[in-house]
Design a protein around this motif. Structure first.
Motif: not given
Length: 434
Positions: A153-177
């Motif tokens: 019931g959702f679009l899912g993600g990019l299917g990349l290795p999970v360690l790439f998600a850590w800097p991506v999470g930081g970028l999402l928070a930085a963009g919102a900030a």
């Protein structure tokens, strides 16, 4: 006693407390406390960067931590092909239309001459854009959320290795900030606190209600891991042989192995962020930020762009909190928006910074470990204490039942007592800023 010896004793005390937990309870519990302490220390470093370096009163830490968790889903989960085919492109077009509406309204405000006509045109652009945005995105959202809602019931993600998600999470928070900072950093400190708290609640509300994004309150479970699964280790003959050499059964050995794997990863991230924060603190940039913190008027008179410098450090601190949020979601293996509460992800992080020492990176790390340990262990210790105190009372005693029930409130009571004691006897924290 020198500062080095004192700091070593304080960190040694925390280490001893974790070791006692391992011997008295279980090593699984001890290592889990260690892992969450590492993540909490990273969150405390992010808040200390904003408050200790620049004096920014950010009470929206919870929102940036949640965005870090969202980054794990958007990065590591495989894309849901049927959902994308049903309405994924339409959702993207709708989001672009919404962003275009905001840009058009801002451009109208900036380029048109001041007056009533400018305000009317800007309002008309916003209203028309809103209806266009909803007309495009609503059918796409309905189509996506109708695709096997019990499992996806959702679009899912990019299917990349999970360690790439850590800097991506930081970028999402930085963009919102950055978006928040462009509008809110001009406010006085108390208004900034209210604004950041409100925006954090909006972020959580969006994550709970937009199922197409990350399943909302239905949660995303089974997130990929950067370490092996316990069941795979228990099927490995070589691992079983090594576990038996340490007199451990394969189940216990596998859980310890996985948790220690996380410990190594989290420690690496903490060390990197800590060294970077220390380098920033001792650099001319760090001295400038502390000068702005201590006297904004004087710094502005020396030609410093205070608002721009505040924006920089607000984005950096929020990015660190986002990385910590992504790490925590990876450790949990699931994203549960309903669990993000201000008490846990804002108030407790602030207690860590204040107790450890505002403006001191080493103090923030100490506060992260110490406060998290107490947050976890105070309640069982309080229950044991109440049982000892009431051991001589009759089983049907109302006072006995009341005292035992009050153990559930020991966490909040202890945090309040610790804050009072630290502010009374060491107001600059256990490891104060030099």
């Amino acid at each position: 006693m020198s500062d080095t010896v004192k700091n070593g004793l304080l960190f040694g005390l925390v280490g001893v407390l974790i070791l006692i937990t391992g011997f008295m309870q279980s090593w699984n519990s001890a290592i889990l406390i260690l892992n969450m302490g590492l993540i909490s220390a990273i969150m405390a470093l992010g808040v200390n960067l904003q408050w200790g370096f620049a004096g920014l009163f950010n009470v929206g830490v919870m929102g940036f931590v949640a965005l870090g968790g969202l980054g794990v889903v958007l990065t590591s989960i495989a894309p849901v092909g049927e959902a994308w085919a049903a309405g994924g492109v339409r959702i993207i077009i709708g989001l672009l239309a919404g962003a275009g509406t905001i840009v058009a309204a801002v451009m109208a405000y900036q380029r048109l001459p001041a007056g009533r006509n400018r305000n009317l045109i800007m309002i008309a652009v916003l209203i028309a854009g809103f209806f266009i945005y909803r007309a495009i995105i609503d059918p796409g959202v309905g189509a996506v959320e109708a695709i096997d809602p019990a499992a996806t019931g959702f679009l899912g993600g990019l299917g990349l290795p999970v360690l790439f998600a850590w800097p991506v999470g930081g970028l999402l928070a930085a963009g919102a900030a950055w978006l928040i900072g462009k509008t809110a950093l001009g406010l006085r400190s108390d208004y900034l606190a209210i604004a950041t708290l409100g925006i954090a609640e909006i972020i959580i509300a969006v994550m709970k209600n937009e199922d197409w994004l990350a399943r909302g309150v239905k949660n995303v479970v089974g997130l990929p891991r950067p370490v092996p699964y316990e069941i795979d280790l228990q099927k490995s003959a070589s691992f079983i042989e090594r576990a038996q050499s340490f007199n451990l059964d394969p189940v216990t050995a596998s859980t310890l192995y996985v948790k220690l794997g996380y410990s190594l990863l989290f420690t690496s991230v903490l060390v990197i962020i800590f060294l970077m924060a220390q380098a920033a603190l001792k650099s001319p940039w760090g001295r400038m930020m502390r000068a702005i913190r201590d006297n904004e008027v004087a710094a502005e008179a020396m030609g410093k762009d205070v608002t721009q410098r505040h924006l920089h450090i607000f984005v950096l601190g929020s990015a660190i909190c986002g990385i910590a949020g992504a790490m925590m979601t990876t450790l949990d293996g699931q994203l549960t928006p309903g669990t993000y509460q201000p008490l846990r992800y804002t108030f407790l992080i602030w207690v860590m910074v204040i107790v450890g020492g505002s403006g001191s990176n080493l103090g923030a790390v100490l506060g992260g470990f110490l406060i998290w340990f107490l947050w976890i262990q105070v309640e069982p210790i309080g229950l044991w204490l109440m049982q000892v105190v009431t051991s001589g009372m009759s089983e049907d005693s109302g006072l006995r039942q009341h005292l035992i029930d009050s153990a559930a409130h020991m966490r909040l009571f202890t945090m309040g007592v610790i804050l009072l004691l630290v502010l009374r006897f060491s107001p600059r924290g256990l490891i104060p800023e030099k």
